[in-house]
Design a protein around this motif. Sequence first.
Motif, short mmCIF file in Angstrom:
data_model
loop_
_atom_site.label_atom_id
_atom_site.label_comp_id
_atom_site.label_asym_id
_atom_site.label_seq_id
_atom_site.Cartn_x
_atom_site.Cartn_y
_atom_site.Cartn_z
N PHE A 83 25.07 -39.94 20.49
CA PHE A 83 26.74 -40.37 20.55
C PHE A 83 27.38 -40.40 19.11
CE2 PHE A 83 29.78 -43.91 20.87
CZ PHE A 83 30.46 -43.39 21.86
N VAL A 84 26.82 -41.05 18.15
CA VAL A 84 27.56 -41.47 16.85
C VAL A 84 27.57 -40.11 16.16
CG1 VAL A 84 25.59 -42.23 15.28
CG2 VAL A 84 27.56 -43.07 15.22
N LEU A 85 26.38 -39.17 16.19
CA LEU A 85 26.57 -38.20 15.40
C LEU A 85 27.44 -36.82 15.95
CD1 LEU A 85 22.89 -37.84 14.24
CD2 LEU A 85 24.79 -38.01 12.89
N ASN A 86 27.46 -36.94 17.42
CA ASN A 86 28.14 -35.91 18.16
C ASN A 86 29.47 -36.24 18.81
OD1 ASN A 86 26.11 -33.74 17.45
ND2 ASN A 86 24.71 -34.98 19.01
N ARG A 87 29.72 -37.36 18.89
CA ARG A 87 30.85 -37.79 19.64
C ARG A 87 31.96 -38.80 19.08
NH1 ARG A 87 28.83 -34.16 22.26
NH2 ARG A 87 28.25 -33.96 24.11
N CYS A 88 31.36 -39.14 17.81
CA CYS A 88 32.18 -40.11 17.26
C CYS A 88 32.82 -39.30 15.95
CB CYS A 88 31.61 -41.19 16.61
SG CYS A 88 31.06 -42.34 17.82
N GLU A 89 34.25 -39.34 15.86
CA GLU A 89 35.09 -38.48 14.84
C GLU A 89 35.96 -39.37 13.94
OE1 GLU A 89 36.97 -35.23 16.68
OE2 GLU A 89 35.25 -34.40 17.48
N LYS A 90 36.56 -40.37 14.64
CA LYS A 90 37.75 -41.12 13.90
C LYS A 90 36.88 -42.45 13.36
CE LYS A 90 41.60 -39.97 16.69
NZ LYS A 90 42.64 -40.61 17.90
N VAL A 91 37.29 -42.48 12.23
CA VAL A 91 36.43 -43.51 11.14
C VAL A 91 36.96 -44.72 11.83
CG1 VAL A 91 36.34 -44.66 9.01
CG2 VAL A 91 36.45 -42.12 9.07
N ASP B 224 33.22 -40.42 8.98
CA ASP B 224 33.24 -39.12 10.22
C ASP B 224 31.96 -38.41 10.37
OD1 ASP B 224 33.88 -37.29 11.90
OD2 ASP B 224 35.56 -36.22 10.66
N PRO B 225 31.18 -38.70 10.99
CA PRO B 225 29.90 -37.88 11.12
C PRO B 225 30.10 -36.43 11.31
CG PRO B 225 29.81 -39.67 12.65
CD PRO B 225 31.04 -39.86 12.05
N GLN B 226 31.31 -36.06 11.72
CA GLN B 226 31.74 -34.63 11.86
C GLN B 226 32.14 -34.01 10.49
OE1 GLN B 226 30.92 -33.28 15.05
NE2 GLN B 226 30.34 -35.35 15.45
N SER B 227 32.06 -34.76 9.27
CA SER B 227 32.60 -34.19 8.29
C SER B 227 31.47 -33.44 7.19
CB SER B 227 33.09 -35.52 7.40
OG SER B 227 32.20 -36.27 6.74
N LEU B 228 30.49 -33.38 7.73
CA LEU B 228 29.63 -32.21 6.93
C LEU B 228 30.10 -30.86 6.89
CD1 LEU B 228 26.07 -33.13 8.62
CD2 LEU B 228 26.92 -34.04 6.54
N PRO B 229 30.03 -30.35 5.55
CA PRO B 229 30.27 -29.12 5.40
C PRO B 229 29.92 -28.25 6.50
CG PRO B 229 29.67 -29.95 3.53
CD PRO B 229 29.32 -31.05 4.21
#
Length: 410
Positions: free
Chosen positions: A210-218, A249-254
């Motif tokens: 959930f946190v790694l794939n569904r959470c985007e906004k800090v 943001d967990p989605q912020s990885l390069p």
Amino acid sequence: MAENTANKHEDGSYFCKERIKYSEEEEARLERQHFWRIIDAFRYYRVHVQEQVKRAERQFRSLPQHHQNMLPGVLSNLTCISQCADHNQDVLQAIIQNSLHMFENIEYGNREDPRKTRTPSTFDMDKLKSTIKQFVRDWSEAGQAERDTCYQPIIQEIQRLFPSDKYDVSKVSVLVPGAGLGRLAWEIARLGYMCQGNEWSFFMLFSSNFVLNRCEKVNSLTLYPWIHQFSNNKKSSDQTRPIRFPDVDPQSLPLSSDFSMVAGDFLEVYSDSDTWDCVATCFFIDTAHNVLEYVETIWKILKPGGVWINLGPLLYHFENLANELSVELSYEDIRSAMVKYGFHIEVERESVPTTYTENDRSMLRYVYDCVFFVARKPTGVYMNVQQDNQQQSLPPAAKSPRRDDTASPT
């Protein structure tokens, strides 16, 4: 078919560990049953907390009236706890909604009999409440200090051993067994290393997915992790204070990052020899039935010249559990075995104080005096032991139903 191993003592008593080999159909049935058991625990959360609140209210109303009159805020605080539990349930519902189809190569379908909704065990509910506190540790600003003491020593050693000015870090492979909600592995990947987290607990797998794939906004989501703690509160408001997540943001990885999470038992998933440049374990090795199996597996999967970095205590998870093998070795014994396998201890600190999912406002706080070490598998040095080189496919999920039936630091 079961293989029974019994070690008898002089007094005739013994312990027994069964290794049961199920058919594929039975294995699938047990795994599906286990999956829905954990789903039920998530769904039952609100009812569980409300039962605690009702008990506290009954106890309070049993006091003499003049005592109740002296405590005008108690009932309103219990009402607030109920409201916080409702909010937590909304988050948990979102977690399981995103978990029903999280495994690409397996579907668990519907429960065997939808009419039979089982009330979760007290242990499962305690495990779920502990998982809620993992969000504090891994993905909130409130957990930063704890991450600094637990994760930063490991990260700093990886950067020292594999500096970006001497290595193409995108080709340096790092494995993090017992990855929990994935923050340590995520941080390593953020630095450019190829990193894979491994986890067996469905509680952790659902939440990390959930946190790694569904959470985007800090800091867009809120949990109330301390409402279950009715003792050792200095202020009533401490019990209902919120934490917000994720703090990044967990989605912020390069886009170039090589980061993954693999579900399954560490000993079952990882069998390929000479595969990893680094294995990083944090609060992990005491989850073993036999910690030497972990030592043996880490030795096997490390490349010659690879390193094992460890930080954690020895709170053995299977200690005193009926019908479970648990060998509680001292660090001295583990270290001796590591050296016999061939590891060279390059860094060692036997006193690193850390906490684990700490409530920093509680009147009771646990501090673990951890061991930290860096051990290298020397180039060209191998143990003269028999190894099973048979290739194994990666299981899609935590394989053994009993694996969530263990104690963990709270």
